[in-house]
Design an enzyme around this catalytic site. Sequence first.
Site, PDB file in Angstrom:
ATOM      1  N   GLY A 123       7.221   3.309  -6.055  1.00  0.00           N
ATOM      2  CA  GLY A 123       7.135   4.065  -7.286  1.00  0.00           C
ATOM      3  C   GLY A 123       6.455   5.127  -6.821  1.00  0.00           C
ATOM      4  O   GLY A 123       6.379   6.295  -7.422  1.00  0.00           O
ATOM      5  N   ARG A 124       5.635   5.126  -5.745  1.00  0.00           N
ATOM      6  CA  ARG A 124       4.848   6.263  -5.133  1.00  0.00           C
ATOM      7  C   ARG A 124       4.663   6.117  -3.838  1.00  0.00           C
ATOM      8  O   ARG A 124       4.036   6.882  -3.164  1.00  0.00           O
ATOM      9  CB  ARG A 124       3.340   6.182  -5.799  1.00  0.00           C
ATOM     10  CG  ARG A 124       2.607   4.811  -5.551  1.00  0.00           C
ATOM     11  CD  ARG A 124       1.517   5.200  -5.829  1.00  0.00           C
ATOM     12  NE  ARG A 124       0.660   3.914  -5.999  1.00  0.00           N
ATOM     13  CZ  ARG A 124      -0.700   3.489  -6.027  1.00  0.00           C
ATOM     14  NH1 ARG A 124      -1.222   4.803  -6.251  1.00  0.00           N
ATOM     15  NH2 ARG A 124      -1.307   2.535  -6.242  1.00  0.00           N
ATOM     16  N   ASP A 148       2.841   7.969 -12.486  1.00  0.00           N
ATOM     17  CA  ASP A 148       2.809   9.377 -12.075  1.00  0.00           C
ATOM     18  C   ASP A 148       3.105   9.534 -10.505  1.00  0.00           C
ATOM     19  O   ASP A 148       3.176  10.677  -9.865  1.00  0.00           O
ATOM     20  CB  ASP A 148       1.686  10.117 -12.336  1.00  0.00           C
ATOM     21  CG  ASP A 148       0.223   9.443 -11.461  1.00  0.00           C
ATOM     22  OD1 ASP A 148       0.517   8.404 -10.879  1.00  0.00           O
ATOM     23  OD2 ASP A 148      -0.688   9.812 -11.913  1.00  0.00           O
ATOM     24  N   GLY A 149       3.201   8.449  -9.433  1.00  0.00           N
ATOM     25  CA  GLY A 149       3.488   8.448  -8.200  1.00  0.00           C
ATOM     26  C   GLY A 149       2.510   8.952  -7.545  1.00  0.00           C
ATOM     27  O   GLY A 149       2.593   9.313  -6.303  1.00  0.00           O
ATOM     28  N   ARG A 185      10.544  -5.721   2.090  1.00  0.00           N
ATOM     29  CA  ARG A 185       9.689  -6.934   1.461  1.00  0.00           C
ATOM     30  C   ARG A 185      10.534  -7.768   0.962  1.00  0.00           C
ATOM     31  O   ARG A 185      11.547  -7.611   1.077  1.00  0.00           O
ATOM     32  CB  ARG A 185       8.717  -6.174   0.407  1.00  0.00           C
ATOM     33  CG  ARG A 185       7.969  -4.841   0.589  1.00  0.00           C
ATOM     34  CD  ARG A 185       8.113  -4.008  -0.371  1.00  0.00           C
ATOM     35  NE  ARG A 185       7.473  -2.557  -0.065  1.00  0.00           N
ATOM     36  CZ  ARG A 185       6.128  -2.464  -0.289  1.00  0.00           C
ATOM     37  NH1 ARG A 185       5.463  -3.350  -1.047  1.00  0.00           N
ATOM     38  NH2 ARG A 185       5.710  -1.150   0.128  1.00  0.00           N
ATOM     39  N   ASP A 217       6.670  -8.488  -4.131  1.00  0.00           N
ATOM     40  CA  ASP A 217       6.944  -7.177  -3.497  1.00  0.00           C
ATOM     41  C   ASP A 217       5.914  -6.616  -2.596  1.00  0.00           C
ATOM     42  O   ASP A 217       6.286  -5.671  -2.014  1.00  0.00           O
ATOM     43  CB  ASP A 217       6.992  -6.152  -4.699  1.00  0.00           C
ATOM     44  CG  ASP A 217       5.905  -6.358  -5.568  1.00  0.00           C
ATOM     45  OD1 ASP A 217       5.528  -7.439  -6.180  1.00  0.00           O
ATOM     46  OD2 ASP A 217       5.331  -5.412  -6.014  1.00  0.00           O
ATOM     47  N   ASN A 218       4.945  -7.381  -2.404  1.00  0.00           N
ATOM     48  CA  ASN A 218       3.961  -7.155  -1.575  1.00  0.00           C
ATOM     49  C   ASN A 218       3.722  -8.022  -0.222  1.00  0.00           C
ATOM     50  O   ASN A 218       2.682  -8.111   0.275  1.00  0.00           O
ATOM     51  CB  ASN A 218       2.274  -7.014  -2.213  1.00  0.00           C
ATOM     52  CG  ASN A 218       2.067  -6.128  -3.325  1.00  0.00           C
ATOM     53  OD1 ASN A 218       2.843  -4.961  -3.351  1.00  0.00           O
ATOM     54  ND2 ASN A 218       1.258  -6.032  -4.363  1.00  0.00           N
TER      55      ASN A 218
HETATM   56  P1  AMP Z   1       1.370  -2.508  -6.566  1.00  0.00           P
HETATM   57  O1  AMP Z   1       0.915  -3.288  -7.425  1.00  0.00           O
HETATM   58  O2  AMP Z   1       0.706  -1.298  -6.037  1.00  0.00           O
HETATM   59  O3  AMP Z   1       2.076  -3.069  -5.681  1.00  0.00           O
HETATM   60  O4  AMP Z   1       2.623  -1.655  -7.494  1.00  0.00           O
HETATM   61  C1  AMP Z   1       3.561  -2.250  -8.156  1.00  0.00           C
HETATM   62  C2  AMP Z   1       4.612  -1.550  -8.306  1.00  0.00           C
HETATM   63  O5  AMP Z   1       4.394  -0.221  -9.146  1.00  0.00           O
HETATM   64  C3  AMP Z   1       5.551  -0.749  -7.356  1.00  0.00           C
HETATM   65  O6  AMP Z   1       6.861  -0.679  -7.523  1.00  0.00           O
HETATM   66  C4  AMP Z   1       4.704   0.419  -7.239  1.00  0.00           C
HETATM   67  O7  AMP Z   1       5.472   1.543  -6.449  1.00  0.00           O
HETATM   68  C5  AMP Z   1       4.180   0.973  -8.397  1.00  0.00           C
HETATM   69  N1  AMP Z   1       3.217   1.824  -8.599  1.00  0.00           N
HETATM   70  C6  AMP Z   1       1.996   1.361  -8.625  1.00  0.00           C
HETATM   71  N2  AMP Z   1       1.052   2.523  -8.835  1.00  0.00           N
HETATM   72  C7  AMP Z   1       1.984   3.618  -9.169  1.00  0.00           C
HETATM   73  C8  AMP Z   1       1.833   4.917  -9.614  1.00  0.00           C
HETATM   74  N3  AMP Z   1       0.627   5.385  -9.690  1.00  0.00           N
HETATM   75  N4  AMP Z   1       3.012   5.534  -9.665  1.00  0.00           N
HETATM   76  C9  AMP Z   1       4.013   5.056  -9.784  1.00  0.00           C
HETATM   77  N5  AMP Z   1       4.325   3.923  -9.356  1.00  0.00           N
HETATM   78  C10 AMP Z   1       3.522   3.187  -9.079  1.00  0.00           C
HETATM   79 MG    MG Z   2       3.074  -2.899  -4.042  1.00  0.00          MG
END
Ligand code: AMP
Ligand code: MG
Length: 532
Positions: free
Chosen positions: A103-104, A136-137, A201, A271-272
Amino acid sequence: MTALTFDNRFVTELPGDPETSNRRRQVLGACWSAVEPTPVAEPRLLAHAREVAELVGLTPNDVALPEFARVFGGNALYAGMQPYAACYGGHQFGNWAGQLGDGRAITLGEVVNARGERWELQLKGAGPTPYSRSADGRAVLRSSVREFLCSEAMFHLGVPTTRALSLVDTGEPVVRDMFYDGNAQAERGAIVCRVAPSFIRFGNFEILAARDERALLNQLVDFTISRDFAHLTGTVAEQRAAWFREVCERSARMVVDWMRVGFVHGVMNTDNMSILGLTIDYGPYGWLEDFDPNWTPNTTDAAGRRYRYGQQPAIVQWNLVRLAEALRPVFDTPEPLEAGLDAFLAVYDSAYERMMSAKFGFAERTASGGNVTLDDAEQQLIREAFGLMNAAQADYTLFFRALGHVPDIIPPDATIVGVLGDVFYHEDVLVTHNEPFMQWLRRWHAHVLSTGSSSSARRARMHRVNPKFVLRNWIAQEAIDLADQGDNTRIHELLELLRAPYDEQPGNERFAAKRPEWARHKAGCSMLSCSS
Ligand code: AMP
Ligand code: MG
């Protein structure tokens, strides 16, 4: 500028999304979507890791060119880059969450360096992608500093991890509600370029299984084995069995290292979880200070404490079971998957014992099968130590480092603070815990003296696994507070310090000290949310 060689196998060998717009959507029948970073106002290089630049094939001169900050801030591409966002799903906090995806994160390309090594370059915070959902990415400076420094700290601690090439200030604000309490604020934005042989992943496989995209699942498995596990040989079935087993074994070794250094990931969603067994996605992670197996740094996980320190091995196993379920359609029988999960337990148990034996300075003992085993007395000593450390609130890192320094003779009237130093957070440690702790220490001491090795050999063995310096949350937070005011010197200092976490480094004692009182309840130091 040095020309880099990109072969970009992920996009050349796996099907991509036919739609090329940046509209948020479910992406079916594809492993990735082409998307370019969104340019930022004023990309400015704040820090870079010179060893990682070298790995990738970039010279100090390349790093100094304005183009470097432009590329790693998302405003330009080097020749040969083919940016994309990957499609994956995941189990978040125990529940299937459907499509997540980058997502970002935007991969710029796969560099093949002069040694033939593959390094995928991935920006985090480079703008929206089709997988951004409602977000917002972007990424804020504080979380980018944390990811940049911790990736490198973990590498130098000897923990399998993704690396970090660069930290670029975007010159643009990012709005975040840090504690999800309605107090959104504009913060400085930044982008990290992270680097790994592969960012695949568990969730990349899970999404295809969940959608019953069987042919694509087969293709992604073949691709992963061919690109990232090229050393595996035999028939297709043999390779797949050996591959899953290796994923399980690598994941086991990774989490043993986390336990060794007191690292708590904080968001161990599937996913992590890297298919290479690398620590990936540094978010609300933390480092154990006062020893408590139930501690989690992640406020979002405070209620259930699913990702607490002591539960990390069980969660890795749980995540591997989800991966095995996703892979079931590409295996003729379940046996190889079961064998892999069994291998996780076997490797975890033996690696954990070997690690604990070294942490406590016990003699290396090789039993049949090559495993180092702990005898009953040692197991008992370890169990008791953790109970006492918890009660007396011993700092996890300082305690083990101090144990390595215990002299050959302990005076009869010694106290635990006298022998180990100021490593306890409990205010009345001498009143409440001195007696039992000293009894334990004397038994430990007698045991290590009785089993042979000289104290200098024991100390050397312990100091190789018990770091003096880790990226304590308050240490990272000080660097962030300074960087927020435009002063990046601490980031550079910490990067240097954390290159040699097992060395004594006289003069840097301040960074090997107990958490100061001001940090006990400060945001970023004891409490971290997923907001980043
Ligand atoms: P995370 O908890 O950081 O591993 O994120 C979980 C999911 O949310 C993943 O698909 C990320 O790419 C997405 N994500 C987290 N933060 C953002 C952001 N600010 N903008 C877009 N996607 C996000
Ligand atoms: Mg992640």
